[in-house]
Design an enzyme around this catalytic site. Structure first.
Site, PDB file in Angstrom:
ATOM      1  N   ARG A  62     -10.587   0.363  14.437  1.00 39.27           N
ATOM      2  CA  ARG A  62     -10.437   1.084  13.178  1.00 39.27           C
ATOM      3  C   ARG A  62     -11.301   0.380  12.141  1.00 39.27           C
ATOM      4  O   ARG A  62     -12.338   0.857  11.770  1.00 39.27           O
ATOM      5  CB  ARG A  62      -8.944   1.094  12.788  1.00 39.27           C
TER       6      ARG A  62
ATOM      7  N   MET B  41      11.499  24.705   2.320  1.00 42.25           N
ATOM      8  CA  MET B  41      10.756  23.930   1.318  1.00 42.25           C
ATOM      9  C   MET B  41      11.692  23.122   0.421  1.00 42.25           C
ATOM     10  O   MET B  41      11.467  21.939   0.168  1.00 42.25           O
ATOM     11  CB  MET B  41       9.898  24.869   0.457  1.00 42.25           C
TER      12      MET B  41
ATOM     13  N   LYS C 207       0.846  -1.200   0.000  1.00 44.21           N
ATOM     14  CA  LYS C 207       0.000   0.000   0.000  1.00 44.21           C
ATOM     15  C   LYS C 207       0.881   1.250   0.000  1.00 44.21           C
ATOM     16  O   LYS C 207       2.115   1.145   0.093  1.00 44.21           O
ATOM     17  CB  LYS C 207      -0.897  -0.034   1.241  1.00 44.21           C
TER      18      LYS C 207
ATOM     19  N   TYR D  23      15.206  30.262   8.510  1.00 41.58           N
ATOM     20  CA  TYR D  23      13.963  30.906   8.941  1.00 41.58           C
ATOM     21  C   TYR D  23      13.811  30.892  10.461  1.00 41.58           C
ATOM     22  O   TYR D  23      14.157  29.905  11.124  1.00 41.58           O
ATOM     23  CB  TYR D  23      12.756  30.176   8.361  1.00 41.58           C
TER      24      TYR D  23
HETATM   25  C1  LIG Z   1       0.150  -1.514   6.713  1.00 43.77           C
HETATM   26  C2  LIG Z   1      -0.440  -2.803   7.093  1.00 43.77           C
HETATM   27  C3  LIG Z   1       0.366  -3.939   7.200  1.00 43.77           C
HETATM   28  C4  LIG Z   1       1.865  -3.888   7.108  1.00 43.77           C
HETATM   29  O1  LIG Z   1       2.359  -3.294   8.289  1.00 43.77           O
HETATM   30  P1  LIG Z   1       3.913  -3.052   8.579  1.00 43.77           P
HETATM   31  O2  LIG Z   1       3.939  -2.515   9.948  1.00 43.77           O
HETATM   32  O3  LIG Z   1       4.378  -2.067   7.569  1.00 43.77           O
HETATM   33  O4  LIG Z   1       4.602  -4.344   8.437  1.00 43.77           O
HETATM   34  C5  LIG Z   1      -0.269  -5.140   7.458  1.00 43.77           C
HETATM   35  N1  LIG Z   1      -1.622  -5.201   7.634  1.00 43.77           N
HETATM   36  C6  LIG Z   1      -2.414  -4.116   7.550  1.00 43.77           C
HETATM   37  C7  LIG Z   1      -3.872  -4.251   7.762  1.00 43.77           C
HETATM   38  C8  LIG Z   1      -1.851  -2.878   7.298  1.00 43.77           C
HETATM   39  O5  LIG Z   1      -2.648  -1.794   7.240  1.00 43.77           O
END
Ligand SMILES: *Cc1c(COP(=O)(O)O)cnc(C)c1O
Length: 379
Positions: A140, A315, A42, A262
């Protein structure tokens, strides 16, 4: 190899080591043994390029991917058609047809989604695959215990589709001492007992390091594959996958008592030499990794020397204190490692009060990108 924007003209470059990625996957797969080792890709492959990650991981032997949204899933299947791809966002109203057409597998995150998927499958007369997410403590996504019991009792609903995975997600896997880990493990056992025979998945990267009782049937590592540190304590056993470098644009002297950058937040304690490098927070280099009250600035690495940032991150620019570096090792045009084998992503993240995940996914589009160790790219 095509780099965009071209290597010489971008002020920053990412080098992404696909062989290290494959090695990291293999070492986790070795660790999990009989448990299938999947991969979370992802966040555009944790910011490193989803197609490249999917292709390299599938070549290493990975057969199961987890993406955030269907659009990412489609890209993953195009890059690695022999894999199965779960979509964590699940089913939005009207999306079922797209899941069937693409062959993606939705992770059903609530009872409504489960009923919708079952109805859709009944309407087309096909038992399409899906996963069910169980909530063991994250609050969640997923079904709570009561909802789990209700769905398990609704045999006619479950019979309409092919339940290929039940999964849950750890809240504090990076902290082995946290009692929530054991509690989630017990809840997961209890809840998945309602779905005998269905493969189970609990462990992300940190879950794999917690131990074999967390492995179940499918592991879902993400951050460890990309070289990130999954655990709060102890050494990180993974190989570095991404190196981010930027070029020195100019160097100059500044006198004791002057300030840099800055907000005039940092006053020089000695006559200093400053090197300005050409990346900044627009490249995902977190602004809070610079100097500030009660914060330790992050460090960078240049030709064998570790140097601190000085003043705020701008930036497109970052200032480094190179007073202690011989001028020959720190010249206009030299490359500075901002992240990589010497400057660990999670250490910069700690300075910025964030996590390596956020820095990895934030590199943005201005860095040139070079993928090395890619057997598919060789002539
Ligand atoms: C992001 C995610 C993972 C992977 O998690 P890591 O901590 O990056 O290994 C696995 N399962 C779900 C549901 C996630 O959202």
């Amino acid at each position: 190899m095509a780099n965009t924007p071209s290597d010489g003209l971008a002020c920053g470059r990412l080098t992404i080591d696909l062989e290290a990625l494959a090695d990291n996957w293999q070492s986790l797969a070795d660790r999990t043994g009989a448990t299938e080792c999947g991969a979370a890709i992802k966040g555009d492959g944790y910011g490193l390029g989803l197609e490249k990650m999917a292709r390299a991981l599938s070549r290493a032997g990975c057969r199961t991917f987890f993406t955030a949204v269907p659009q990412e899933g489609i890209r993953a299947l195009a890059a690695a058609p022999e894999t199965r791809v779960f979509v964590l966002a699940g089913l939005l109203p009207g999306m079922a047809e797209a899941y069937r057409e693409t062959g993606l597998i939705p992770v059903l995150n609530c009872s409504v989604e489960i009923h919708e998927w079952a109805e859709y499958c009944a309407s087309i007369g096909e038992r399409l695959p899906a996963a069910i997410h169980l909530d063991t403590g994250m609050n969640r996504m997923g079904l709570n215990l009561e909802e789990t019991r209700a769905i398990a009792a609704a045999k006619d609903v479950l019979a309409r589709f092919d339940l290929v995975l039940v999964m849950s997600h750890l809240v504090c896997g990076d902290d082995p001492a946290n009692p929530l880990n054991g509690l989630q493990l017990r809840r997961f056992e209890e809840m998945t007992a309602y779905f005998p025979e269905v493969p189970r998945s609990l462990a992300n990267s940190s879950g794999i390091f917690l131990g074999p009782e967390y492995y179940f049937d499918v592991a879902r590592p993400g951050i460890s594959l990309y070289g990130g540190d999954a655990m709060d304590d102890g050494p990180n056993p993974m190989r570095t996958v991404v190196t981010a470098e930027a070029r020195i644009l100019i160097t100059h002297g500044a006198a004791k008592g002057e300030t840099v950058g800055y907000g005039a937040v940092e006053t020089l304690q000695r006559d200093s030499r400053i090197a300005i490098v050409g990346v900044g927070y627009a490249d995902g280099y977190h602004r809070l990794a610079g100097a500030g009250e009660k914060r330790i600035a992050a460090k960078a690495w240049i030709n064998g020397h570790t140097v601190p940032l000085v003043g705020r991150v701008s930036m497109d620019l970052i200032a480094l204190d190179v007073t202690d570096v011989p001028e020959a090792d720190c010249k206009r045009g030299d490359w500075v490692e901002m992240f990589g084998p010497h400057i660990l992503v999670h250490e910069v993240a700690r300075c910025a009060d964030t996590i390596g995940y956020e820095l990895l996914t934030g590199f943005g589009s201005r860095y040139s990108r070079t993928y090395i160790g890619d057997p598919g790219a060789e002539a």
